[in-house]
Write a protein that holds these residues in place. Structure first.
Motif, PDB file in Angstrom:
ATOM      1  N   ALA A 124       0.859  -1.183   0.000  1.00 56.68           N
ATOM      2  CA  ALA A 124       0.000   0.000   0.000  1.00 56.68           C
ATOM      3  C   ALA A 124       0.899   1.237   0.000  1.00 56.68           C
ATOM      4  O   ALA A 124       1.991   1.205   0.573  1.00 56.68           O
ATOM      5  CB  ALA A 124      -0.870  -0.006   1.253  1.00 56.68           C
ATOM      6  N   LYS A 149      -1.495   3.782  11.385  1.00 58.75           N
ATOM      7  CA  LYS A 149      -1.134   2.638  12.245  1.00 58.75           C
ATOM      8  C   LYS A 149       0.105   2.994  13.052  1.00 58.75           C
ATOM      9  O   LYS A 149       1.054   3.569  12.503  1.00 58.75           O
ATOM     10  CB  LYS A 149      -0.787   1.405  11.389  1.00 58.75           C
ATOM     11  N   GLN A 160      -4.679   1.210  15.426  1.00 58.51           N
ATOM     12  CA  GLN A 160      -5.003   1.600  14.049  1.00 58.51           C
ATOM     13  C   GLN A 160      -6.236   2.465  14.040  1.00 58.51           C
ATOM     14  O   GLN A 160      -7.160   2.234  14.813  1.00 58.51           O
ATOM     15  CB  GLN A 160      -5.388   0.389  13.198  1.00 58.51           C
ATOM     16  N   GLU A 184      -1.092   4.556   5.777  1.00 58.80           N
ATOM     17  CA  GLU A 184      -1.172   3.679   4.611  1.00 58.80           C
ATOM     18  C   GLU A 184      -2.403   4.018   3.800  1.00 58.80           C
ATOM     19  O   GLU A 184      -3.486   4.230   4.362  1.00 58.80           O
ATOM     20  CB  GLU A 184      -1.349   2.217   5.056  1.00 58.80           C
ATOM     21  N   GLY A 185      -2.261   4.039   2.493  1.00 60.65           N
ATOM     22  CA  GLY A 185      -3.428   4.176   1.628  1.00 60.65           C
ATOM     23  C   GLY A 185      -4.327   2.963   1.803  1.00 60.65           C
ATOM     24  O   GLY A 185      -3.834   1.854   2.068  1.00 60.65           O
ATOM     25  N   PHE A 186      -5.637   3.169   1.696  1.00 65.06           N
ATOM     26  CA  PHE A 186      -6.570   2.063   1.871  1.00 65.06           C
ATOM     27  C   PHE A 186      -6.590   1.214   0.600  1.00 65.06           C
ATOM     28  O   PHE A 186      -6.796   1.723  -0.497  1.00 65.06           O
ATOM     29  CB  PHE A 186      -7.970   2.611   2.177  1.00 65.06           C
ATOM     30  N   VAL A 187      -6.366  -0.077   0.747  1.00 62.27           N
ATOM     31  CA  VAL A 187      -6.331  -0.979  -0.400  1.00 62.27           C
ATOM     32  C   VAL A 187      -7.728  -1.562  -0.607  1.00 62.27           C
ATOM     33  O   VAL A 187      -8.278  -2.200   0.294  1.00 62.27           O
ATOM     34  CB  VAL A 187      -5.313  -2.129  -0.160  1.00 62.27           C
ATOM     35  N   GLU A 192      -8.652 -11.361   1.284  1.00 63.52           N
ATOM     36  CA  GLU A 192      -7.372 -11.421   1.996  1.00 63.52           C
ATOM     37  C   GLU A 192      -6.891 -12.863   2.014  1.00 63.52           C
ATOM     38  O   GLU A 192      -7.680 -13.782   2.263  1.00 63.52           O
ATOM     39  CB  GLU A 192      -7.532 -10.927   3.437  1.00 63.52           C
ATOM     40  N   HIS A 215     -11.819 -11.632   8.451  1.00 61.52           N
ATOM     41  CA  HIS A 215     -11.696 -11.060   9.794  1.00 61.52           C
ATOM     42  C   HIS A 215     -13.050 -10.566  10.278  1.00 61.52           C
ATOM     43  O   HIS A 215     -13.871 -10.134   9.477  1.00 61.52           O
ATOM     44  CB  HIS A 215     -10.703  -9.894   9.782  1.00 61.52           C
ATOM     45  N   ASN A 268       0.834  -7.110   2.831  1.00 61.79           N
ATOM     46  CA  ASN A 268       0.467  -6.246   3.971  1.00 61.79           C
ATOM     47  C   ASN A 268       1.412  -6.392   5.149  1.00 61.79           C
ATOM     48  O   ASN A 268       1.905  -5.409   5.669  1.00 61.79           O
ATOM     49  CB  ASN A 268      -0.974  -6.543   4.412  1.00 61.79           C
ATOM     50  N   GLU A 269       1.680  -7.619   5.560  1.00 61.71           N
ATOM     51  CA  GLU A 269       2.348  -7.781   6.852  1.00 61.71           C
ATOM     52  C   GLU A 269       3.097  -9.101   6.951  1.00 61.71           C
ATOM     53  O   GLU A 269       2.640 -10.116   6.435  1.00 61.71           O
ATOM     54  CB  GLU A 269       1.268  -7.724   7.944  1.00 61.71           C
TER      55      GLU A 269
END
Ligand code: AMP
Length: 360
Positions: A124, A149, A160, A184-187, A192, A215, A268-269
């Motif tokens: 992102a 975040k 967040q 972060e820009g929203f994706v 996911e 989630h 993302n992570e």
């Protein structure tokens, strides 16, 4: 330190952190004839119940850490917020895997995004935010919606805040405590997914099937395998996993969260440890992510990541755990409970794997 030869059965693995991940690592290690010594500050840690030894002490207690280092043959961790000084202290006394570098990258969202972008992966749009002025500049570049975040100590949506058209930047910065952060820009993702990859000391890599993750209230609800994505996207996701563990010279299991978008995969992570979205491997694979991690950090050959069943993993959060009686009557459902005494709202109490064996 590095391990010079594979650990024989009866050796002791030290695990920093005593939650459900440590518990499931310990159970997997026991099956291989390896013992675990859990080090955690909380006296009622769920991993203690199933482990050969434990130490209750803070991660800053160097006398306790030094004693722990003498009693174990290798050290690993079940959460990524192990203080860097603790990891460095232990690493100078005993082999530590997956290692200090992976920890440093994964515990700081700015370092993580910078690393991923530097390796050529799509992430992102992001910018460092250390002040309200930084946030205003970042918003002017990245636009809204965006997510602010904290750089450190965020998990399950904590630390967040989403910034929508009407959100005041000052209030958003205050909401995360005014600490160092990234915007972060929203994706706009379609779904996911995550990749669970393992790398052994002989540099061999195993990548599991790709789960699709849903989630609820920022906490993982289900992981479904296989994900509803094309074979090409699956291959790309697994290739990203393979590349990341190789670049990091990684040993152990890693979880990598990604977004599937119309334009491709966005990483993302990273979680430098066994991962909640890999719990399905306990019942749908010959070698679970927990056994895989134990094998890797013990210098053993890593096993096949192949699965034999389709599976939906569902987390049991808070009161969900009270359904254990009904769940135990379901055919093809494996139940895993973590032995936690109190079912607080939002607390991960267990999970189930609902299997659909594949016809061969
Ligand atoms: P994280 O703590 O980064 O894993 O974020 C938790 C969840 O928030 C993710 O699993 C996504 O559902 C959502 N999320 C995080 N970052 C973004 C983003 N840049 N764009 C859209 N959704 C996001």
């Amino acid at each position: 330190m590095r391990l010079s030869k594979p650990l024989p059965p009866n050796s002791t693995i030290g695990i920093l952190g005593g939650g459900q991940l440590g518990r499931m690592l310990s159970l997997a290690a026991a099956r291989l004839g390896l013992k675990c010594h859990i080090y955690a500050p909380e006296a009622d840690s769920p991993a203690f119940q199933v482990s050969a030894a434990h130490t209750v002490a803070s991660y800053e207690d160097e006398a306790a850490l030094a004693r722990f280092a003498k009693q174990v043959d290798v050290v690993t961790y079940e959460f990524e917020n192990v203080p860097a000084t603790t990891a460095v202290f232990l690493d100078s006394r005993v082999p530590l895997y997956p290692g200090v570098k992976a920890l440093a990258i994964a515990q700081d969202r700015l370092a993580e995004k910078t690393f991923l972008a530097g390796e050529g992966f799509e992430v992102a749009p992001f910018a460092a935010v250390d002040s309200l002025a930084d946030l205003e500049t970042a918003l002017a570049h990245i636009g809204r919606p965006a997510i602010l975040k904290t750089r450190r100590f965020g998990y399950d949506g904590k630390g967040q805040v989403k910034i929508l058209e009407g959100t005041s930047p000052g209030e958003a910065f205050e909401a995360i405590g005014g600490v160092p952060a990234i915007l972060e820009g929203f994706v706009a993702f379609e779904r996911e997914i995550s990749v669970i990859a393992a790398r052994g000391m002989d540099r061999s890599v195993a990548v599991y099937d790709v789960p699709e993750n849903v989630h609820r209230n920022h906490i993982l609800h289900t992981s479904t395998v296989p994900a509803m994505i094309s074979p090409e996207t699956t291959r790309q996701a697994q290739h990203i996993g393979d590349t990341i563990v190789s670049v990091l010279d990684y040993v152990g299991v890693i979880g990598i969260e990604m977004f599937v978008t119309a334009d491709g995969l966005v990483v993302n992570e990273l979680a430098p440890r066994v991962h909640n979205s890999g719990h399905w491997t306990m019942d749908a694979c010959l070698v679970s992510q927990f056994e895989q991690h134990v094998r890797a950090i013990s210098g053993w050959a890593i096993g096949s990541p192949a699965s034999h069943s389709d599976v939906v993993m569902t987390n049991l959060i808070g009161d969900d755990v009270n359904r254990w009686g009904d769940l135990s009557e379901e055919p093809n459902t494996a139940i895993h409970l973590y032995g936690k005494s109190e079912a607080r709202p939002g607390r991960k109490m267990g999970h189930i794997n609902r299997l659909t064996p594949r016809q061969s």
